[in-house]
Design an enzyme around this catalytic site. Structure first.
Site, PDB file in Angstrom:
ATOM      1  N   GLY A 154       0.828  -1.190   0.000  1.00 37.96           N
ATOM      2  CA  GLY A 154       0.000   0.000   0.000  1.00 37.96           C
ATOM      3  C   GLY A 154       0.866   1.244   0.000  1.00 37.96           C
ATOM      4  O   GLY A 154       1.998   1.232  -0.493  1.00 37.96           O
ATOM      5  N   ILE A 156       2.539   2.838   2.346  1.00 31.59           N
ATOM      6  CA  ILE A 156       3.811   2.758   3.056  1.00 31.59           C
ATOM      7  C   ILE A 156       4.715   1.706   2.430  1.00 31.59           C
ATOM      8  O   ILE A 156       5.928   1.930   2.269  1.00 31.59           O
ATOM      9  CB  ILE A 156       3.573   2.479   4.548  1.00 31.59           C
ATOM     10  CG1 ILE A 156       2.821   3.655   5.178  1.00 31.59           C
ATOM     11  CG2 ILE A 156       4.900   2.254   5.278  1.00 31.59           C
ATOM     12  CD1 ILE A 156       2.404   3.433   6.614  1.00 31.59           C
ATOM     13  N   SER A 175       1.111  -9.257  -1.801  1.00 31.06           N
ATOM     14  CA  SER A 175      -0.086  -8.463  -1.544  1.00 31.06           C
ATOM     15  C   SER A 175      -1.277  -9.181  -2.152  1.00 31.06           C
ATOM     16  O   SER A 175      -1.109 -10.085  -2.985  1.00 31.06           O
ATOM     17  CB  SER A 175       0.041  -7.052  -2.126  1.00 31.06           C
ATOM     18  OG  SER A 175       0.102  -7.102  -3.532  1.00 31.06           O
ATOM     19  N   ARG A 176      -2.469  -8.763  -1.738  1.00 35.56           N
ATOM     20  CA  ARG A 176      -3.675  -9.413  -2.247  1.00 35.56           C
ATOM     21  C   ARG A 176      -3.820  -9.219  -3.749  1.00 35.56           C
ATOM     22  O   ARG A 176      -4.309 -10.093  -4.455  1.00 35.56           O
ATOM     23  CB  ARG A 176      -4.912  -8.876  -1.529  1.00 35.56           C
ATOM     24  CG  ARG A 176      -5.034  -9.311  -0.089  1.00 35.56           C
ATOM     25  CD  ARG A 176      -6.254  -8.712   0.570  1.00 35.56           C
ATOM     26  NE  ARG A 176      -6.164  -7.254   0.651  1.00 35.56           N
ATOM     27  CZ  ARG A 176      -7.119  -6.472   1.112  1.00 35.56           C
ATOM     28  NH1 ARG A 176      -8.263  -6.991   1.519  1.00 35.56           N
ATOM     29  NH2 ARG A 176      -6.953  -5.163   1.172  1.00 35.56           N
ATOM     30  N   ARG A 236       1.775  -3.182  12.478  1.00 38.35           N
ATOM     31  CA  ARG A 236       0.962  -3.389  13.669  1.00 38.35           C
ATOM     32  C   ARG A 236       1.543  -4.554  14.465  1.00 38.35           C
ATOM     33  O   ARG A 236       1.931  -5.585  13.892  1.00 38.35           O
ATOM     34  CB  ARG A 236      -0.505  -3.684  13.304  1.00 38.35           C
ATOM     35  CG  ARG A 236      -1.291  -2.456  12.880  1.00 38.35           C
ATOM     36  CD  ARG A 236      -1.466  -1.493  14.037  1.00 38.35           C
ATOM     37  NE  ARG A 236      -2.271  -0.325  13.723  1.00 38.35           N
ATOM     38  CZ  ARG A 236      -1.778   0.825  13.273  1.00 38.35           C
ATOM     39  NH1 ARG A 236      -0.484   0.935  13.032  1.00 38.35           N
ATOM     40  NH2 ARG A 236      -2.578   1.852  13.043  1.00 38.35           N
ATOM     41  N   GLU A 265       0.582  -2.306  23.442  1.00 38.57           N
ATOM     42  CA  GLU A 265       1.361  -1.078  23.622  1.00 38.57           C
ATOM     43  C   GLU A 265       0.847  -0.187  24.740  1.00 38.57           C
ATOM     44  O   GLU A 265       1.607   0.614  25.288  1.00 38.57           O
ATOM     45  CB  GLU A 265       1.378  -0.278  22.314  1.00 38.57           C
ATOM     46  CG  GLU A 265       2.081  -0.994  21.185  1.00 38.57           C
ATOM     47  CD  GLU A 265       2.098  -0.161  19.906  1.00 38.57           C
ATOM     48  OE1 GLU A 265       1.575   0.967  19.929  1.00 38.57           O
ATOM     49  OE2 GLU A 265       2.634  -0.655  18.905  1.00 38.57           O
ATOM     50  N   HIS A 283       6.730   3.014  18.721  1.00 37.87           N
ATOM     51  CA  HIS A 283       5.680   3.401  17.773  1.00 37.87           C
ATOM     52  C   HIS A 283       5.805   4.879  17.380  1.00 37.87           C
ATOM     53  O   HIS A 283       4.860   5.656  17.508  1.00 37.87           O
ATOM     54  CB  HIS A 283       4.286   3.126  18.356  1.00 37.87           C
ATOM     55  CG  HIS A 283       3.238   2.942  17.296  1.00 37.87           C
ATOM     56  ND1 HIS A 283       2.110   2.177  17.480  1.00 37.87           N
ATOM     57  CD2 HIS A 283       3.129   3.435  16.025  1.00 37.87           C
ATOM     58  CE1 HIS A 283       1.354   2.200  16.389  1.00 37.87           C
ATOM     59  NE2 HIS A 283       1.957   2.966  15.492  1.00 37.87           N
TER      60      HIS A 283
END
Length: 318
Positions: A154, A156, A175-176, A236, A265, A283
């Site tokens: 995507g 990033i 990726s999909r 994530r 977190e 983060h």
């Protein structure tokens, strides 16, 4: 007066900037921690929440009875219980791509810090020593001629790929859907995840956290990576099984891991503090000055739209 609550303590420093860009009759307040008591007190009159890491579920929404809109600061929306939002009649929007530059540069930094043994070198010289042979004997790698596997292509993921090309790396991605522009412009090759794991010296994760991607990288996936390879996660925390990662590092199968995100977190604890091979940053990949400027501008523009009864940008389907 309308109250806008910044619901993640990491956003507290932006309160004045939000206030400057919102109408004079909007009151901007911010939490200082993740405690329930503080949130309940501040959320009681809030019409709008600005959020990043705080989980928003039915219990959270019950503490904010006046809430009508949630603005997420970035692309991540995994903290939102969409069914609970729909039941409560609360709309939500996100900011895709707003921190792509900061997050991509942070990812490259983690890669370089790992393969160049930066933490170990810094620790050794801070202790008063200056023995390069000790660090060199552990092995220092180069990005040149490495194969980097990017999981997720995507905003990033593409920004990471663009920044890797000048180093002379080979890029494979999973990726999909194919991204023909990345393949044509950057020479990236789309492969299945199993092949990416097998071929990559460095793997970096840039997919959203969903039920399907939770613990996407577990014991089997880590075992499939080449011995001496590296894992970077600035996406994530829940994408990686942290117990399996600990085992892969302490056993010596992986040479190192760089994490800007953790599965849990909000407790403010680094579970890998005792593992020298795992470099953890708190983060901050999307926290550059330019990224924060974009977050404020885009978030406040959307909040103004919502308050004016206009359609918001990048609204999430519920």
């Amino acid at each position: 007066m309308v109250t806008v609550l910044l619901a993640d303590p990491a956003l507290a420093a932006l309160a004045d900037r939000f206030a400057e860009r919102l109408p004079a009759d909007v009151n901007v307040v911010a939490v200082t921690d993740f405690s329930v008591d503080e949130f309940r007190r501040l959320a009681a009159d809030a019409t709008v929440l600005v959020n990043a890491r705080r989980p928003i579920d039915a219990a959270t929404l019950a503490m904010a009875p006046a809430l009508r809109f949630i603005q997420m600061i970035g692309v991540g929306t995994d903290t939102l219980d969409r069914a609970a939002l729909a039941d409560a009649g609360v709309a939500a929007a996100f900011n895709p791509g707003v921190n792509r530059t900061g997050a991509a540069e942070h990812t490259i930094m983690l890669m370089l810090a790992l393969i160049k043994r930066l933490p170990a070198s810094d620790q050794a010289t801070r202790a008063g020593g200056f023995a390069p042979s000790e660090i060199i004997s552990r092995g220092i790698d180069d990005l040149a001629d490495a194969t980097v596997g990017i999981v997720g292509m995507g905003h990033i993921g593409q920004a990471v790929a663009e920044r890797l090309v000048p180093f002379g790396v080979r890029i494979v991605y999973h990726s999909r859907r194919p991204v023909p522009d990345v393949e044509a412009r950057l020479g990236a090759e789309r492969v299945e995840l199993e092949e990416l794991l097998r071929r990559s010296n460095i793997i970096t994760l840039h997919v959203p956290l969903t039920p399907e991607t939770h613990h996407l990288i577990g014991a089997a996936e880590l075992a499939a990576m080449p011995r001496g390879s590296y894992l970077v996660n600035a996406g994530r925390g829940g994408l990686v099984d942290e117990a399996a990662l600990r085992n892969a590092i302490t056993s010596g199968h992986l040479a190192g891991a760089g994490l800007d995100v953790l599965e849990h977190e909000t407790g403010g604890v680094n579970p890998f503090a005792d593992v020298p091979g795992i470099l953890v940053t708190p983060h901050v990949g999307g926290g550059s000055r330019n990224s924060r400027k974009g977050v404020v501008e885009r978030s406040t523009a959307n909040i103004r739209r919502f308050l004016a009864g206009e359609a918001v940008v990048d609204q999430l389907p519920l």
